[in-house]
Write an enzyme that holds these catalytic residues in place. Sequence first.
Site, PDB file in Angstrom:
ATOM      1  N   CYS A   1      -0.377   4.111   2.198  1.00 20.14           N
ATOM      2  CA  CYS A   1      -0.176   3.932   3.640  1.00 20.14           C
ATOM      3  C   CYS A   1       1.298   4.111   3.991  1.00 20.14           C
ATOM      4  O   CYS A   1       1.619   4.719   5.002  1.00 20.14           O
ATOM      5  CB  CYS A   1      -0.584   2.525   4.079  1.00 20.14           C
ATOM      6  SG  CYS A   1      -2.053   1.901   3.295  1.00 20.14           S
ATOM      7  N   ASP A   2       2.204   3.577   3.166  1.00 20.16           N
ATOM      8  CA  ASP A   2       3.602   3.459   3.580  1.00 20.16           C
ATOM      9  C   ASP A   2       4.579   4.277   2.748  1.00 20.16           C
ATOM     10  O   ASP A   2       5.759   4.379   3.110  1.00 20.16           O
ATOM     11  CB  ASP A   2       4.030   1.977   3.523  1.00 20.16           C
ATOM     12  CG  ASP A   2       3.185   1.128   4.451  1.00 20.16           C
ATOM     13  OD1 ASP A   2       2.739   1.667   5.484  1.00 20.16           O
ATOM     14  OD2 ASP A   2       2.951  -0.045   4.142  1.00 20.16           O
TER      15      ASP A   2
ATOM     16  N   CYS B   1       0.837  -1.200   0.000  1.00 17.86           N
ATOM     17  CA  CYS B   1       0.000   0.000   0.000  1.00 17.86           C
ATOM     18  C   CYS B   1       0.875   1.254   0.000  1.00 17.86           C
ATOM     19  O   CYS B   1       1.393   1.657   1.046  1.00 17.86           O
ATOM     20  CB  CYS B   1      -0.926  -0.022   1.208  1.00 17.86           C
ATOM     21  SG  CYS B   1      -1.909   1.483   1.350  1.00 17.86           S
TER      22      CYS B   1
END
Length: 312
Positions: free
Chosen positions: A138-139, A135
């Site tokens: 997200c990261d 992701c």
Amino acid sequence: MEKVRKVVIIGSGPAGYTAAIYACRAGLNPVLVTGNQLGGQLTTTPEIENWPGRNDNPDGISLMQSLQKHATDLGTEFIYESVEKAKLKGTEKVLTLSGGNEIRAKSIIICTGASVRYLGLESEEQYKGHGVSACATCDGFFFRNKDVAVVGGGSAAFVEALYLAGLCNKVYLIHRRDSFRAENALVKRLTELSKTGKVEFILNANVDSIIGDGNKVTGIRVVTTTGLCTVDVEGVFVAIGHNANTQVFEGQLELYSDGVIKTGFTTQTSTSVKGVFAAGDCADRVYKQAITSAGSGCMAALDAEHYLQELS
Ligand SMILES: Cc1cc2nc3c(=O)[nH]c(=O)nc-3n(C[C@H](O)[C@H](O)[C@H](O)COP(=O)(O)OP(=O)(O)OC[C@H]3O[C@@H](n4cnc5c(N)ncnc54)[C@H](O)[C@@H]3O)c2cc1C
């Protein structure tokens, strides 16, 4: 005695929320069990360019929050748990929730979507959360100004690579073929970026392993037509597809060999069990889009409404 609901919707992606909106408007007082990923897969993407009427390119989280608000305002009851067991046959369906409670319903709409597929390497497992991610939204932040690799050749891989190109020093797109399944517009955009050196394609390449120092990723080893080579990166984003989230329904419903739910028995969203309907990516082997999921969520709610009318 626990009351029997008219309809329980499983899943809080575009399919689930749309089913809830239609079920509310049909007076079915739906209960929606959200699952672990509130808002579904779309919450992992920074920009959506193809949701009709939203040419301001909203991020996935805010788009899904607006769908949830719509469903809430119309009266959907939410349960923030997952379904762990399902007894679907018969006129009364029974779902066991992660908190241990049971919920009973006359009809069920399954909108459990899909989950990220990983490469299945031991080294990938070792470094998940330590440089291996699925992701970028997200990261990606953790890899600002660093070199990263994206593995895959479909639209999701290109979306991830484009997002990372805006954050990272360099993005390698590693794909096992020399042609892509991704949308043309995405391929064009990434190809343009590759001319600046920001992006590099490594094609006809299979991932052999992910390399690290024991704590974090330091590179990715790939087998290409010219042999084994190592690319120095600090992040590896795996974007090779998804698995249908249907394990809970194994043995209860007819599924395809890849786990996708078979539909179209009586109505378009009907499953092999009467009163159970399926919509979105969990029942889709072709389109897998937010809008097609929403559309089939609408159809499932209408199918459930007609089923309940016939029951009474
Ligand atoms: C990175 C990325 C970018 C994308 N970009 C786009 C885009 O720009 N445009 C587009 O149209 N599509 C895009 N997609 C595809 C789109 O996100 C999906 O097609 C869509 O979200 C599918 O919707 P769905 O409602 O079927 O399921 P999902 O969105 O997968 O949601 C499934 C829901 O089911 C829940 N669930 C699962 N198992 C259980 C259980 N046992 N009990 C209870 N709940 C459960 C989950 O918590 C989740 O809420 C993208 C996908 C990804 C991964």
